[in-house]
Design an enzyme around this catalytic site. Structure first.
Site, PDB file in Angstrom:
ATOM      1  N   ARG A 134      11.622 -15.205  61.159  1.00  0.00           N
ATOM      2  CA  ARG A 134      11.339 -13.956  61.796  1.00  0.00           C
ATOM      3  C   ARG A 134      10.686 -12.969  61.006  1.00  0.00           C
ATOM      4  O   ARG A 134      11.117 -12.830  59.964  1.00  0.00           O
ATOM      5  CB  ARG A 134      13.135 -13.296  61.952  1.00  0.00           C
ATOM      6  CG  ARG A 134      12.681 -11.710  62.524  1.00  0.00           C
ATOM      7  CD  ARG A 134      12.156 -11.649  63.953  1.00  0.00           C
ATOM      8  NE  ARG A 134      12.317 -10.226  64.511  1.00  0.00           N
ATOM      9  CZ  ARG A 134      11.216  -9.259  64.451  1.00  0.00           C
ATOM     10  NH1 ARG A 134      10.316  -9.533  63.808  1.00  0.00           N
ATOM     11  NH2 ARG A 134      11.530  -8.103  64.877  1.00  0.00           N
ATOM     12  N   HIS A 137       9.039  -7.190  59.034  1.00  0.00           N
ATOM     13  CA  HIS A 137       9.065  -5.940  59.961  1.00  0.00           C
ATOM     14  C   HIS A 137      10.083  -5.053  59.465  1.00  0.00           C
ATOM     15  O   HIS A 137      10.740  -5.061  58.769  1.00  0.00           O
ATOM     16  CB  HIS A 137       9.449  -6.721  61.400  1.00  0.00           C
ATOM     17  CG  HIS A 137      10.946  -7.011  61.600  1.00  0.00           C
ATOM     18  ND1 HIS A 137      11.498  -7.978  60.982  1.00  0.00           N
ATOM     19  CD2 HIS A 137      11.964  -6.421  62.149  1.00  0.00           C
ATOM     20  CE1 HIS A 137      12.700  -8.166  61.245  1.00  0.00           C
ATOM     21  NE2 HIS A 137      13.045  -6.975  61.959  1.00  0.00           N
ATOM     22  N   HIS A 139      12.130  -1.391  61.767  1.00  0.00           N
ATOM     23  CA  HIS A 139      12.294  -0.686  63.217  1.00  0.00           C
ATOM     24  C   HIS A 139      13.068   0.635  63.012  1.00  0.00           C
ATOM     25  O   HIS A 139      13.366   0.930  62.082  1.00  0.00           O
ATOM     26  CB  HIS A 139      13.169  -1.636  64.263  1.00  0.00           C
ATOM     27  CG  HIS A 139      14.001  -2.759  63.465  1.00  0.00           C
ATOM     28  ND1 HIS A 139      14.882  -2.203  62.937  1.00  0.00           N
ATOM     29  CD2 HIS A 139      13.750  -4.059  63.326  1.00  0.00           C
ATOM     30  CE1 HIS A 139      15.668  -3.302  62.348  1.00  0.00           C
ATOM     31  NE2 HIS A 139      14.887  -4.422  62.534  1.00  0.00           N
ATOM     32  N   GLU A 143      19.836  -1.927  61.586  1.00  0.00           N
ATOM     33  CA  GLU A 143      20.181  -3.477  61.910  1.00  0.00           C
ATOM     34  C   GLU A 143      21.481  -3.749  61.101  1.00  0.00           C
ATOM     35  O   GLU A 143      21.330  -3.906  59.913  1.00  0.00           O
ATOM     36  CB  GLU A 143      18.971  -4.311  61.700  1.00  0.00           C
ATOM     37  CG  GLU A 143      19.261  -5.898  61.738  1.00  0.00           C
ATOM     38  CD  GLU A 143      18.130  -6.653  61.618  1.00  0.00           C
ATOM     39  OE1 GLU A 143      17.037  -6.344  62.229  1.00  0.00           O
ATOM     40  OE2 GLU A 143      18.240  -7.725  60.826  1.00  0.00           O
ATOM     41  N   HIS A 182      12.088  -5.890  56.229  1.00  0.00           N
ATOM     42  CA  HIS A 182      12.872  -7.176  55.963  1.00  0.00           C
ATOM     43  C   HIS A 182      12.341  -8.276  56.774  1.00  0.00           C
ATOM     44  O   HIS A 182      11.407  -8.370  57.674  1.00  0.00           O
ATOM     45  CB  HIS A 182      14.273  -6.852  56.241  1.00  0.00           C
ATOM     46  CG  HIS A 182      14.601  -6.582  57.756  1.00  0.00           C
ATOM     47  ND1 HIS A 182      14.146  -4.946  58.169  1.00  0.00           N
ATOM     48  CD2 HIS A 182      14.894  -7.134  58.998  1.00  0.00           C
ATOM     49  CE1 HIS A 182      14.612  -4.921  59.280  1.00  0.00           C
ATOM     50  NE2 HIS A 182      14.951  -6.189  59.751  1.00  0.00           N
ATOM     51  N   GLU A 205      13.769  -5.736  70.891  1.00  0.00           N
ATOM     52  CA  GLU A 205      13.139  -6.532  69.802  1.00  0.00           C
ATOM     53  C   GLU A 205      11.680  -6.464  70.055  1.00  0.00           C
ATOM     54  O   GLU A 205      10.894  -7.050  69.376  1.00  0.00           O
ATOM     55  CB  GLU A 205      13.796  -7.967  70.054  1.00  0.00           C
ATOM     56  CG  GLU A 205      14.908  -8.354  69.204  1.00  0.00           C
ATOM     57  CD  GLU A 205      14.645  -8.498  67.583  1.00  0.00           C
ATOM     58  OE1 GLU A 205      14.809  -7.296  67.017  1.00  0.00           O
ATOM     59  OE2 GLU A 205      13.967  -9.339  67.277  1.00  0.00           O
TER      60      GLU A 205
END
Ligand code: MN
Ligand code: MN
Length: 427
Positions: A134, A137, A139, A143, A182, A205
């Site tokens: 993954r 990134h 956001h 999280e 992360h 997402e």
């Protein structure tokens, strides 16, 4: 009605019937309905009307239906008599959310778009193969994560610019605050699957800052100037985002920690939490609860959680949460929950592994294990601390004459109730 037909409509027969028999049940139910139609309606009944039972004419459902879905949702097929009124739906199975397929894994989400009631928290279920990444990134939401299966390596950069790299296994948690970059990568032998929980029901997402997406939308001469490298050397940069992609399984974690430390050293912040090394917060005959919030997992300032196990026949007692809405994820077993939504309204819904549940702040609820194996589920709250109040502790810490005047029960019954909070009551 023959015993065979009758058995299909009784709770035990309905739940115990195999799929082949259930497929035939559509035909049988039509026959049953026809048989019922030939019976005379009962003479006018005196006194209160009995609540319909599964094999009664009033509960029959001869029209189209999904027998397998009905089997999984017996409290929707025939609600308990105490259910009443319109209560906003508080269940959504990950099994019917859109799966975003990639080489190296997939993701699917349950947000306010899938489940309208879930305003404060959104969740993502993600699978990564061994080596699957993954991508790097961040956001706008924070999280919180729970490892459901397998092993992963997570990396992050703290607010001081110091590196964080660690390996995570089943049952472990992590938390990355808003804007902290992360990544997650599956490890041997079979990668991982994990639950991500975001402190915003509107999160998606599809709306994260991705390294490759950012690079693909920045002029290459600007990138060349920024890095002090030639424009030609950047020609191989991806033209669009990768999101999840397959790569080689990384080497030992110690090597990654050493190479990323640089002159600043590694981050003193622990973004991970080893749940398996934590003592159980409360254990009763009926099950156990582990509470993880900022009091024991310091970095987790916007998500508090309870990890709950209810043994067969047990019940997560009648309670409520004064401080936040509850977002649930069911890990294993089967259970049912009634949410009392004030004004005479109540709804009972059934839950299985992979389902999401939601309870608005302060509304009373319980979770009962209806299966034959342990019921395991997670409770998450958008808060830095976990808080609940139980019906039993309320009633036993209120003047008894006051309680007796409300409930019309005798003193001996009140005295027999648990005096303090018992998070999970046995059968
Ligand atoms: Mn993330
Ligand atoms: Mn609760």
């Amino acid at each position: 009605m023959s015993d065979e037909k009758k058995d299909i409509f009784t709770r035990r027969g309905f739940l115990g019937t195999g799929s082949a028999a259930l497929a035939a049940a559509g035909m049988l139910s039509a026959k049953v309905a026809a048989a019922q139609a030939q019976q005379p309606y009962p003479a006018k009944e005196e006194g209160p009307k009995p609540y319909p039972t599964k094999d009664s004419r009033s509960a029959s459902a001869p029209g189209p239906g999904n027998q397998v879905l009905d089997e999984q949702n017996p409290d929707s097929f025939l609600p308990p008599q105490t259910d009443a009124g319109g209560v906003q739906t508080f269940k959504y199975p990950f099994g019917i959310s859109h799966k975003r397929m990639q080489q190296g894994g997939w993701s699917r989400e349950v947000t306010i778009r899938e489940m309208a009631i879930s305003k404060t928290i959104a969740g993502v279920d993600m699978r990564l193969t061994a080596g699957g990444i993954r991508e790097l990134h961040w956001h706008t939401a924070a999280e919180w994560a729970f490892m459901l299966y397998g092993n992963a390596r997570i990396t992050g950069l703290d607010a001081e610019g110091k590196s964080f790299v660690t390996d995570i296994t089943e049952g472990d948690l992590w938390y990355f605050p808003t804007g902290i970059p992360h990544s997650i990568q599956g490890l041997n032998p079979d990668g991982c699957e994990f639950l991500l929980v975001f402190d915003d029901g509107n999160f998606s997402e599809y709306e994260t800052v991705l390294l490759t997406d950012w690079m693909a939308h920045t002029p290459h001469d600007v990138l060349a100037k920024n890095f002090g490298v030639s424009k030609q050397s950047l020609e191989t940069l991806p033209k669009k985002e990768k999101f999840i992609f397959q790569a080689a399984v990384p080497g030992p974690v110690a090597a990654d920690q050493k190479s990323t430390a640089g002159s600043l050293g590694l981050s003193p912040v622990d973004f991970a939490f080893r749940t398996t090394q934590q003592a159980v917060t409360k254990r009763t005959k009926g099950g156990e609860v582990r509470i993880v919030d900022s009091s024991n997992f310091k970095v987790s300032t916007t998500i508090a959680a309870a990890i709950v196990t209810v043994h067969p026949g047990g019940i997560r007692e009648l309670h409520w949460h004064p401080n936040a809405d509850e977002w649930q994820y069911y890990i294993s077993g089967s259970g049912r929950m009634t949410v009392f939504a004030t004004g005479g309204r109540a709804r009972t819904m059934d839950f299985q592994a992979g389902d999401v549940g939601y309870i608005q702040k302060t509304l009373p609820h319980y979770v009962e294990n209806t299966g034959t194996t342990d019921l395991k589920f997670l409770e998450m709250f958008k808060s830095n601390f976990y808080q609940d109040l139980a019906l039993s502790e309320w009633l036993t810490h209120t003047p008894s004459q006051l309680v007796l005047a409300h409930l019309d029960i005798d003193k001996a019954t009140l005295d027999a109730m648990p005096k303090d909070e018992v998070p999970v009551m046995p059968k």
